[in-house]
Scaffold this motif. Sequence first.
Motif, PDB file in Angstrom:
ATOM      1  N   GLY B 212     -62.297  36.727  79.886  1.00  0.00           N
ATOM      2  CA  GLY B 212     -62.694  38.528  79.513  1.00  0.00           C
ATOM      3  C   GLY B 212     -63.209  38.586  78.577  1.00  0.00           C
ATOM      4  N   LYS B 213     -64.403  37.686  78.564  1.00  0.00           N
ATOM      5  CA  LYS B 213     -65.559  38.376  78.009  1.00  0.00           C
ATOM      6  C   LYS B 213     -66.039  40.076  78.415  1.00  0.00           C
ATOM      7  N   ALA B 214     -66.458  40.819  78.050  1.00  0.00           N
ATOM      8  CA  ALA B 214     -67.242  42.266  78.712  1.00  0.00           C
ATOM      9  C   ALA B 214     -68.164  41.717  79.895  1.00  0.00           C
ATOM     10  N   LYS B 215     -68.595  40.391  78.950  1.00  0.00           N
ATOM     11  CA  LYS B 215     -69.963  40.362  79.702  1.00  0.00           C
ATOM     12  C   LYS B 215     -69.089  39.171  81.420  1.00  0.00           C
ATOM     13  N   TRP B 217     -66.303  40.758  82.515  1.00  0.00           N
ATOM     14  CA  TRP B 217     -65.957  42.014  83.492  1.00  0.00           C
ATOM     15  C   TRP B 217     -67.240  42.840  84.307  1.00  0.00           C
ATOM     16  N   GLN B 218     -68.361  42.736  83.412  1.00  0.00           N
ATOM     17  CA  GLN B 218     -69.534  43.520  83.832  1.00  0.00           C
ATOM     18  C   GLN B 218     -69.940  42.604  85.220  1.00  0.00           C
ATOM     19  N   ARG B 219     -69.914  41.059  85.139  1.00  0.00           N
ATOM     20  CA  ARG B 219     -70.077  40.672  86.424  1.00  0.00           C
ATOM     21  C   ARG B 219     -69.314  40.988  87.468  1.00  0.00           C
ATOM     22  N   GLU B 221     -67.506  42.909  87.964  1.00  0.00           N
ATOM     23  CA  GLU B 221     -67.381  44.856  88.823  1.00  0.00           C
ATOM     24  C   GLU B 221     -68.754  44.719  89.724  1.00  0.00           C
TER      25      GLU B 221
END
Lengths: 57, 465
Positions: B212-215, B217-219, B221
């Motif tokens: 659940g790291k921001a990275k 989630w970015q990946r 999406e």
Amino acid sequence: MSTTKIIYGLYGDDDDLMHGVKAFNDKGIKINEVYTPFPVHGLDKAMPVTELQLGSH
Amino acid sequence: MSGHYEAPIREPLIIGHKTYHDITEDIARPIEERAGKLWWASLYAALILFVYGFGCIAYTIGTGIGAWGLNRTINWGWDITNFVWWVGIGHAGTLISAVLLLFRQRWRMSVNRSAEAMTIFAVCQAAIFPVIHMGRVWVGYWVFPLPNQFGTLWTNFNSPLLWDVFAISTYFSVSVVFWFMGLIPDFAMIRDRAKTPFNKKIYTLLAFGWGGKAKHWQRFEELSLVLAGLATPLVFSVHTTVSFDFATSVIKGWHSTIYPPYFVAGAIFSGFAMVQTLLLVARKVCHLEDYITMYHIEIMNIVIVVTGGMVTVAYATEYFIGWYSGSRFEDFTYLSPGAAVGPYWWAFWALIICNLVVPAAFWFKKVRTNIFWTFIIALIINIGMWFERFDIIVINLSRDYLPSSWTMFKPTVIDVGVYLGTIGFFSVLFLLYARTFPVIAQAELKSILKISGETYKAKEGDEHH
């Protein structure tokens, strides 16, 4: 003696989190990592997360 | 407010005063609680059909496809009917998950997971039929263009049956990847809540180390978007290729240029009917009425009425051309004045009533916002779309160019058994899925809670007044 300080933040709401991220950025504090249970819109731009480049890691 | 603004006039997609934690609880409940009596009863019933069906498949393989009702005139029957029916059903899942993601339709978030599961399970059923129809299934791998030492054995690249192999295997693999990728964060949620070591172990494996790291989630999406882009053409290509099985032949009634768009519209039509059938039950049993709302049901009924309209135009065109061509052979095609009064009049009228007349009731808001009628009409469409494929195959073949070989098709017990078996297999898979997988993409849904949730929309409305 090291002068590095580490701050841990715990937020109960995604809007508070985004305000926090902005506040840290304004003060020039580097944000190492953010963990969220669901995608938070605009977080990747605000942190910022490095853009996806296929072929690199 | 984070995220996008949404007009207060739009209906909320999440009903009730939900917090993020409520969503977690609601989605995890069916997995964490013990199964009810109804679930076990349904599973046993489905297993009986499944076992019976596989007995029939084993009998077919052992005896040969003479065990079916096929004859020299009607050489495709229930097998290909069922194949096309199952493939068509899968299309709604891909449309919901891929096309609606690209169009940023938020209502897809409550239904995409189950619709994609339906797609994958339906494609599994579809694949059974062409494989057993080969007769000698143990040489089934000959359909692939493998290097071989058989001399003259080469796959026929001119044949749409081979294109089908590629179309459906691509469709299946892309759908599975897309589905599984979406599941990863939700598996992680189940993993983090798991109490027994066994469950923890299983969901840890399934969650692929999601943190659940921001990275992440970015990946996540970014990849969703790429896969949606890849899957979108498949919505159109797969059933186009299936329609080529007929349209590229020189059989009257099959050799029709409107088949590809007509088949795609029909596939989406039948797929949404199956989504309705499954979700209306699932939302009740899993208590998901706050997430799969009347708005979701109505909007899917609108898709049904639109694609049903396209199918109606296609039927009308086929019927008109059948009459207008003046060809005697065209008067025996599945949509022709001859078919309406011929020996298969009952199949003809089943098609017209189930696919044209009954779904037209969805033009009325009262009907399409009524759960009971939605369920009944969705069932009727499922039957009607089966008849469409039966009519295309059996009516067209039953009267070929030589009147002395005209005949009728009689399904055998084995034909019926294989078909019921796939319904059983499909139900087994879906029932197991509903108990072990998060049936709603909860992470995605949480991201729209403040935009489309009822509580938040009410607040938004107040601020504007």
